[in-house]
Design an enzyme around this catalytic site. Sequence first.
Site, PDB file in Angstrom:
ATOM      1  N   GLU A   7       0.771  -1.290  -0.040  1.00 32.95           N
ATOM      2  CA  GLU A   7      -0.051  -0.287  -0.197  1.00 32.95           C
ATOM      3  C   GLU A   7       0.958   1.239   0.173  1.00 32.95           C
ATOM      4  OE1 GLU A   7      -3.324   1.986   2.903  1.00 32.95           O
ATOM      5  OE2 GLU A   7      -3.471  -0.103   2.420  1.00 32.95           O
ATOM      6  N   LYS A   8       2.023   1.142   0.641  1.00 33.85           N
ATOM      7  CA  LYS A   8       2.904   2.252   0.865  1.00 33.85           C
ATOM      8  C   LYS A   8       4.215   1.889   0.715  1.00 33.85           C
ATOM      9  CE  LYS A   8       1.277   2.938   5.364  1.00 33.85           C
ATOM     10  NZ  LYS A   8      -0.016   2.168   5.182  1.00 33.85           N
ATOM     11  N   ASP A 102      -3.382  -2.730   3.137  1.00 34.84           N
ATOM     12  CA  ASP A 102      -3.585  -2.814   4.351  1.00 34.84           C
ATOM     13  C   ASP A 102      -4.684  -3.919   4.790  1.00 34.84           C
ATOM     14  OD1 ASP A 102      -1.587  -1.252   5.172  1.00 34.84           O
ATOM     15  OD2 ASP A 102      -2.810   0.374   5.574  1.00 34.84           O
ATOM     16  N   ASP A 104      -8.018  -4.053   5.664  1.00 32.15           N
ATOM     17  CA  ASP A 104      -9.124  -3.283   5.896  1.00 32.15           C
ATOM     18  C   ASP A 104      -9.896  -3.033   4.519  1.00 32.15           C
ATOM     19  OD1 ASP A 104      -7.722  -1.061   4.761  1.00 32.15           O
ATOM     20  OD2 ASP A 104      -7.933  -0.048   6.700  1.00 32.15           O
ATOM     21  N   TYR A 323      -1.165  -3.367  13.597  1.00 31.72           N
ATOM     22  CA  TYR A 323      -1.644  -2.335  12.563  1.00 31.72           C
ATOM     23  C   TYR A 323      -2.784  -1.586  13.369  1.00 31.72           C
ATOM     24  CZ  TYR A 323      -4.621  -1.102   8.715  1.00 31.72           C
ATOM     25  OH  TYR A 323      -5.239  -0.090   7.701  1.00 31.72           O
ATOM     26  N   ARG A 325      -5.091   0.972  12.309  1.00 32.59           N
ATOM     27  CA  ARG A 325      -6.727   1.295  11.928  1.00 32.59           C
ATOM     28  C   ARG A 325      -7.439   0.140  12.043  1.00 32.59           C
ATOM     29  NH1 ARG A 325      -2.735   3.991   8.849  1.00 32.59           N
ATOM     30  NH2 ARG A 325      -3.327   6.139   8.302  1.00 32.59           N
TER      31      ARG A 325
END
Length: 824
Positions: A7-8, A102, A104, A323, A325
Site C-alpha cells: 500500500e505504501k 492494508d 481493511d 496495525y 487502523r
Amino acid sequence: MRLYIAEKPSVGRELAKCLTGPIARHDGYLVTKDGVVTWLFGHILRQAEPEEYDPKYKRWRADDLPIIPEHWKLFVAKDCEKQFAIVKSLIEKADEIVHGGDPDREGQLLVDEVLDYLGNKKPVRRILLNALDEKSIKKANASLRDNRDFFNLKQSALARARADWLIGMNLSRAYTLAARRAGHERLVLPIGRVKTPTLSLVVRREREIENFKPVTYYLIRGTFQHANGSFEAQWKPQDTMAGLDSENRLVDKKIADEKLAFFEAMPHDAVISSYQKVKKQEPQPLPFSLSTLQVLAGKRFGYAPQLVLDTAQKLYEKKLTTYPRSDCEYLPTNQLSDAATILSHLAKAGDAQIAAWVPAANPRQKSRAWNDKKISAHHAIIPTTVQADVTKMTQEERNLYHLIARGYLAQFYPVHTYDQTKVEVCYKEETFTASGRTERDLGWKVMYQSQKKKQETDEGDDREDKDEKEENAKTLPAMKKKDDVAWKRGRMLEKMTKPPTRFTASTLLAGMKEIHKYVKNPEAKKQLKDVYGIGTEATRATIIDDLIRRKFMKAEGKKKYLVPTPAAYLLVDALPDELTYPDSTAIWEDKLHSMSEGGESLADFLQGQIAFTRKLCAKAGDVHMEVKGENVCPRCHQGVLTKRKGKNGVFWGCSNYPKCRMTCNDKEGKPDLEDAKARLARRPRRAAPAVVSATAMAWQSRQADAPAASRSYSGAEPYDDIAALNALFLPDDYAARMEADEKSYAAQQQKTSSWQSWADKPKYSASPMEHMEKDVASSSFLCPRCREGHLRSIHGKNGVFWGCSNYPRCTATFDDDHGKPLLK
C-alpha cells in the site's frame, strides 16, 4: 515472477526485508530472490470530477442535478503518474501478483482498483499484514489467501466511495447554490454522508446548552443505626407526591423542609425491608481498537484523534505495535503463543509501572478477548514481539505504548470480583435506599486503581455520576431483612441540574462510534446499537479535522471544546433531517458492513443512494436560508440584488434567479429602487410579464381610456414606499390575464385586420433584442411603456416587429402594421 504490491513504500521495504535476499534497489521497486516488491501511495487512482464526465458540469447549475454517472471513471492522480507507470510495467511482466494492501476495506480497494483498471487477468493472492515485525510478516507470507475471497470487501469499499461521491458532489452543489441564491456568494457548503451528521451533533449539542434552564432540586439522606454499625441511605420519594418534576426530582424547597422535619420527629423506629447481596464479576477490558484508543488518549492526555492515529502509525512502522487502523477489539487464539515473549519484552521496555505489573500476569490466562469468531481482516492493537525501549520514544509514543501495553497485560490478570449489596429501609412508610460493594479480588483492576483520579477523568464522570459511584462503593454493615434500625439524623443536599457537556474531538469521535445514542427514530436505536458507527476507524479523525479546517467548528478553551461557527448553523438549519440526523448514515454503514460479508449487492445499495440523492436535490430547490446582503430583493425576499453586466450595460438582478426575475437599473453603483417605483407608477398593473407584448399594451391603453370605476387594476394607491414596489412583483394569475388580453385584442383587430381569428394571427418573434439590427435608425415613435426609449423596427425570425431602444431595461414589443408599430 511473483510481484508484491504494498500500500505504501514503508510497508514495501519491510516486506522485502523478510524475503530471501539480497535486495536490489530500483526506482519504485525492490528485487529479491522470492520476487519483486513495489508499492502504491495510497489511492493512486482518483474518482473523476463531474466536469470530466461532461464539460458542462464545470459550471454549477441546479438544473444539472443530480449528476449520476452511467459508467464510473477513474484517473491516475497527477503526482502518482510515474509510480503508476512502474507498477503497470511490473504487472505486465509478472506471473503471479500478491495483494499487499492494508487489511481493511480501503486497503483492499486501492490495490484491487489498480488491477481492475489495468484489466489484470493474472492470478492474485492476498497477504494480510497485521504487524510489520519479521515474525508476523513471515507468518503472513506463509499463509497467503486467494484474493477472490475478499471480493465482498472490495465491493463494500467501492460502494462507500461511490455513495460518498454521489452525495458529496451533488448535495454540496445543490445547497451551495441555494446559499448563493440567498446572497452567500463566497460560501461553499461541503456536504458529506458522514461529515454532515457529525457536524449536526455539535450544533444540536450547542443549542441544548444555549436553551438549557437549570433546575434546583433537593435530596434527603438519613443516617440509620444498626446493631452492627451505622450507614447512610437516600430517601426515594413516591412518584405521586407533590413537588416533583417530570424526572421525579423534588424541586419544592418548602416540601423538602417539611419532609426533613417529619423525618426528624419521633418516633425513629425503622426496619430493613429488603437486603440483597450478590457476588459479581467484572471481566477484563478488551484491548484497543483505534477508536477506543483515541477516546481514552483524548480524555487521559488531551490528545487529538489525528495525533493518536499518527502516533500509533509510527509505533506500527517501528514494528512495536500491530496495525493501528483496526476497528476490532478481539484477538485470534493463535496469538496466545506469543504471549510469554511479549510479556517478557514488556518487563524490559523501560516503563517502571508496566515492569511492576508483568510478574503477576499469567500467560496461560485466557480472557474473553481471545475469540476467532470476532476477527475479520485484522485484530485489536497490541504490542508485538519486538523489544521496545520507551526511553527512546517521544512523549506521545511513550504514553500510547503504555496504554496499549496495559490493555494487553489486563488480559492475563484474573477477573475482578466483588459483592454488590442493596438495602431498602422502611421508615414512616417511606423508602430509603443504600448500596455498597465489598471487594473480593481486585484482579486486573490493580493496574487501574493506582491512578484512580486519572481513571475517573478517563471515564468522564460528572458530579452526579461520581456521587453515585461513591454511594455504590460504600461498605455496609452486616445485616439481614427485617432487622430493626433507628433514625439518627438527616441532612438535605441542594443540587442543580447541569447542561450537557460540549463535545471535544475525542468525545465526538466516541459519539460517531456509538451513533445509536443520537438517532432521531426511537425504533432505530435498538436496531443500530450493534452498528459500527458512522465513518471508519481511519477516517473519523480526518472528518473532525476537516470540519475544523473549513471553519465550521472551532476548539476553544483548555479542554478544546468544539463550538460550531455561524456557517455551521446556516448549513444545518438549511438541510433536511435526512442529512442532519445520523439514522440513514448509520443504516448505510450497517449495509456496507453487511456487504463486506456478502449480504448486500453493490447495485442495490447504489440504487438506494441515487434515489436518496434525487430526493435531497429536489428539496434543495425549495430550501429557505437566512438572506445575507444589504439589498434584499423586494419581490421574493429570499435573494439579494447583485450587480450584473449585460450586453447593454450594468444592471441589478436577484440572486434567486431563475425563481425570481427581479431586475433594477444601476444608479451610482446601487440598485435604483426609486426608478423601479416610478416605472410602477406609470403602468396601472399589479403584475406584469417579463416581456410586454403588443396585446398587453393594447389592453393597457384601453384600460387607461376607460372610466376609473371600470378599471380592473386593484393595486395600492398612491404608490408609496416599498409596498408599491412589492406589489409590482406579486405573482398574479398571469395565464388568466393573458387569455383575457388575447380575447379583447382579437375582438378589436377583427375590424381592421385580414386574419379572422387569434389562431390565424402570424406569430411574430418576441425573442431577446440581441438580434436587433444596428443599422436601423431611431424612429419618431416614443415607447408608450417606459417613455424613455424609441420604438425601432426589428427583423425577427418570424417577421418584422417593433421593440424599445431602452432594452433590456424596457422589454416592450409591438406588432408591425404597414411599417408602423401597432399600438392599439
